[in-house]
Design a protein around this motif. Structure first.
Motif, PDB file in Angstrom:
ATOM      1  N   ARG A  41       0.633  -1.423   0.078  1.00 40.83           N
ATOM      2  CA  ARG A  41       0.297  -0.076  -0.134  1.00 40.83           C
ATOM      3  C   ARG A  41       0.976   1.256  -0.052  1.00 40.83           C
ATOM      4  O   ARG A  41       0.491   2.172  -0.684  1.00 40.83           O
ATOM      5  CB  ARG A  41      -0.833   0.166   1.303  1.00 40.83           C
ATOM      6  N   LEU A  42       1.998   1.374   0.732  1.00 39.48           N
ATOM      7  CA  LEU A  42       2.826   2.423   0.843  1.00 39.48           C
ATOM      8  C   LEU A  42       3.558   2.463  -0.296  1.00 39.48           C
ATOM      9  O   LEU A  42       3.579   3.644  -1.126  1.00 39.48           O
ATOM     10  CB  LEU A  42       3.812   2.100   2.036  1.00 39.48           C
ATOM     11  N   GLY A  43       3.800   1.426  -1.199  1.00 36.47           N
ATOM     12  CA  GLY A  43       4.730   1.424  -2.502  1.00 36.47           C
ATOM     13  C   GLY A  43       3.741   2.115  -3.220  1.00 36.47           C
ATOM     14  O   GLY A  43       4.016   2.926  -4.354  1.00 36.47           O
ATOM     15  N   CYS A  44       2.387   1.687  -3.345  1.00 36.19           N
ATOM     16  CA  CYS A  44       1.450   2.192  -4.341  1.00 36.19           C
ATOM     17  C   CYS A  44       1.181   3.674  -4.251  1.00 36.19           C
ATOM     18  O   CYS A  44       1.261   4.427  -5.227  1.00 36.19           O
ATOM     19  CB  CYS A  44      -0.058   1.653  -4.325  1.00 36.19           C
ATOM     20  N   PHE A  45       0.873   3.995  -2.952  1.00 29.83           N
ATOM     21  CA  PHE A  45       0.861   5.628  -2.600  1.00 29.83           C
ATOM     22  C   PHE A  45       1.935   6.362  -3.204  1.00 29.83           C
ATOM     23  O   PHE A  45       1.991   7.496  -3.891  1.00 29.83           O
ATOM     24  CB  PHE A  45       0.628   5.965  -1.059  1.00 29.83           C
ATOM     25  N   MET A  46       3.333   5.586  -2.918  1.00 29.00           N
ATOM     26  CA  MET A  46       4.439   6.521  -3.276  1.00 29.00           C
ATOM     27  C   MET A  46       4.446   6.541  -5.058  1.00 29.00           C
ATOM     28  O   MET A  46       4.919   7.755  -5.699  1.00 29.00           O
ATOM     29  CB  MET A  46       5.827   5.865  -2.778  1.00 29.00           C
ATOM     30  N   ARG A  47       4.097   5.411  -5.514  1.00 23.55           N
ATOM     31  CA  ARG A  47       4.107   5.737  -7.130  1.00 23.55           C
ATOM     32  C   ARG A  47       2.905   6.538  -7.453  1.00 23.55           C
ATOM     33  O   ARG A  47       3.246   7.324  -8.521  1.00 23.55           O
ATOM     34  CB  ARG A  47       3.609   4.409  -7.838  1.00 23.55           C
ATOM     35  N   VAL A  48       1.934   6.638  -6.893  1.00 24.48           N
ATOM     36  CA  VAL A  48       0.664   7.756  -6.965  1.00 24.48           C
ATOM     37  C   VAL A  48       1.483   8.973  -6.978  1.00 24.48           C
ATOM     38  O   VAL A  48       1.341  10.101  -7.929  1.00 24.48           O
ATOM     39  CB  VAL A  48      -0.362   7.340  -6.415  1.00 24.48           C
ATOM     40  N   TRP A  49       1.944   9.315  -5.730  1.00 26.32           N
ATOM     41  CA  TRP A  49       2.407  10.590  -5.677  1.00 26.32           C
ATOM     42  C   TRP A  49       3.531  11.070  -6.734  1.00 26.32           C
ATOM     43  O   TRP A  49       3.581  12.219  -7.079  1.00 26.32           O
ATOM     44  CB  TRP A  49       3.098  10.661  -3.966  1.00 26.32           C
ATOM     45  N   SER A  50       4.559  10.042  -7.103  1.00 25.08           N
ATOM     46  CA  SER A  50       5.400  10.307  -7.976  1.00 25.08           C
ATOM     47  C   SER A  50       4.890  10.670  -9.552  1.00 25.08           C
ATOM     48  O   SER A  50       5.349  11.473  -9.928  1.00 25.08           O
ATOM     49  CB  SER A  50       6.647   8.985  -8.273  1.00 25.08           C
ATOM     50  N   TYR A  51       3.811  10.278  -9.615  1.00 27.11           N
ATOM     51  CA  TYR A  51       3.017  10.248 -10.970  1.00 27.11           C
ATOM     52  C   TYR A  51       2.562  11.702 -10.993  1.00 27.11           C
ATOM     53  O   TYR A  51       2.411  12.525 -12.001  1.00 27.11           O
ATOM     54  CB  TYR A  51       2.040   9.185 -11.285  1.00 27.11           C
ATOM     55  N   ILE A  52       1.904  12.097  -9.781  1.00 26.19           N
ATOM     56  CA  ILE A  52       1.337  13.379  -9.669  1.00 26.19           C
ATOM     57  C   ILE A  52       2.246  14.342  -9.787  1.00 26.19           C
ATOM     58  O   ILE A  52       2.310  15.259 -10.700  1.00 26.19           O
ATOM     59  CB  ILE A  52       0.591  13.427  -8.253  1.00 26.19           C
ATOM     60  N   LYS A  53       3.454  14.195  -9.195  1.00 30.30           N
ATOM     61  CA  LYS A  53       4.538  15.292  -9.174  1.00 30.30           C
ATOM     62  C   LYS A  53       5.232  15.525 -10.922  1.00 30.30           C
ATOM     63  O   LYS A  53       5.384  16.301 -11.363  1.00 30.30           O
ATOM     64  CB  LYS A  53       5.624  14.924  -8.294  1.00 30.30           C
ATOM     65  N   GLU A  54       5.422  14.138 -11.283  1.00 27.99           N
ATOM     66  CA  GLU A  54       5.899  14.114 -12.594  1.00 27.99           C
ATOM     67  C   GLU A  54       5.128  14.780 -13.721  1.00 27.99           C
ATOM     68  O   GLU A  54       5.544  15.559 -14.728  1.00 27.99           O
ATOM     69  CB  GLU A  54       6.136  12.839 -13.043  1.00 27.99           C
ATOM     70  N   ASN A  55       3.781  14.578 -13.539  1.00 25.36           N
ATOM     71  CA  ASN A  55       2.791  15.174 -14.407  1.00 25.36           C
ATOM     72  C   ASN A  55       2.317  16.557 -14.077  1.00 25.36           C
ATOM     73  O   ASN A  55       1.375  17.081 -14.760  1.00 25.36           O
ATOM     74  CB  ASN A  55       1.769  14.223 -14.700  1.00 25.36           C
ATOM     75  N   ASN A  56       2.836  16.903 -13.047  1.00 30.96           N
ATOM     76  CA  ASN A  56       2.359  18.246 -12.510  1.00 30.96           C
ATOM     77  C   ASN A  56       0.902  18.366 -12.230  1.00 30.96           C
ATOM     78  O   ASN A  56      -0.073  19.401 -12.906  1.00 30.96           O
ATOM     79  CB  ASN A  56       2.831  19.633 -13.634  1.00 30.96           C
ATOM     80  N   LEU A  57       0.148  17.638 -11.853  1.00 33.93           N
ATOM     81  CA  LEU A  57      -1.180  17.582 -11.527  1.00 33.93           C
ATOM     82  C   LEU A  57      -1.635  18.346 -10.399  1.00 33.93           C
ATOM     83  O   LEU A  57      -2.979  18.502  -9.988  1.00 33.93           O
ATOM     84  CB  LEU A  57      -1.606  16.067 -11.592  1.00 33.93           C
ATOM     85  N   GLN A  58      -0.713  18.795  -9.509  1.00 34.05           N
ATOM     86  CA  GLN A  58      -1.115  19.606  -8.534  1.00 34.05           C
ATOM     87  C   GLN A  58      -1.669  21.120  -8.877  1.00 34.05           C
ATOM     88  O   GLN A  58      -1.156  21.511  -9.894  1.00 34.05           O
ATOM     89  CB  GLN A  58      -0.200  19.811  -7.274  1.00 34.05           C
ATOM     90  N   ASP A  59      -2.766  21.354  -8.230  1.00 33.69           N
ATOM     91  CA  ASP A  59      -3.423  22.552  -8.850  1.00 33.69           C
ATOM     92  C   ASP A  59      -2.326  23.851  -8.394  1.00 33.69           C
ATOM     93  O   ASP A  59      -1.916  23.766  -7.564  1.00 33.69           O
ATOM     94  CB  ASP A  59      -4.680  22.787  -7.859  1.00 33.69           C
ATOM     95  N   PRO A  60      -2.107  24.577  -9.559  1.00 40.13           N
ATOM     96  CA  PRO A  60      -1.176  25.446  -9.086  1.00 40.13           C
ATOM     97  C   PRO A  60      -1.530  26.504  -7.925  1.00 40.13           C
ATOM     98  O   PRO A  60      -0.787  27.332  -7.428  1.00 40.13           O
ATOM     99  CB  PRO A  60      -0.741  26.297 -10.509  1.00 40.13           C
TER     100      PRO A  60
END
Length: 103
Positions: A41-60
Motif C-alpha cells: 500500500r505504501l509503495g502504491c501511494f508513493m507511485r501515485v505521488w510520483s506520478y502526480i509530481k512528474e505530470n504536474n497534476l497539483q493545482d497551481p
C-alpha cells in the motif's frame, strides 16, 4: 529517516506498519497504473505521488488539490479533482482487508 509521528506509530503498533508494507495482489486498474501485479500500500501511494509530481497534476493555485488525468481517474473512483488528504483513503480501497487469523 522516518518522521517522528511514523516512528511512534510503528513502536506503538507494529501491525500498522505490516499493513502498509505487505505485498498485495492488485486489482487490474491499479495493476495497470503501477505496472506490477503486487505492491505494498505504501509503495502504491508513493507511485501515485510520483506520478502526480512528474505530470504536474497539483493545482497551481491550491497545492492541496490534485487535478486528475484519465490514468489517475481510473484508480481514484473517476474523480476529476481530489484533495491530497483523500489520497491515502482512496488508494486503501484497492487493498482488501486481510482477515485476522485465529491463534
Amino acid at each position: 529517516m522516518l518522521p517522528q509521528r511514523l516512528k511512534k506509530t510503528i513502536t506503538d503498533n507494529p501491525k500498522k506498519l505490516a499493513n502498509l508494507i505487505d505485498l498485495v495482489n492488485l486489482p487490474s486498474p491499479v495493476r495497470e497504473f503501477v505496472g506490477q501485479s503486487q505492491i505494498s500500500r505504501l509503495g502504491c501511494f508513493m507511485r501515485v505521488w510520483s506520478y502526480i509530481k512528474e505530470n504536474n497534476l497539483q493545482d497551481p493555485n491550491n497545492k492541496n488539490l490534485v487535478n486528475c488525468d484519465e490514468k489517475l481517474k481510473s484508480i481514484l473512483l473517476g474523480k476529476s479533482r481530489v484533495e491530497l488528504a483523500e489520497l491515502p483513503a482512496l488508494i486503501k480501497l484497492h487493498f482488501p482487508k486481510v482477515p485476522k487469523s485465529a491463534t
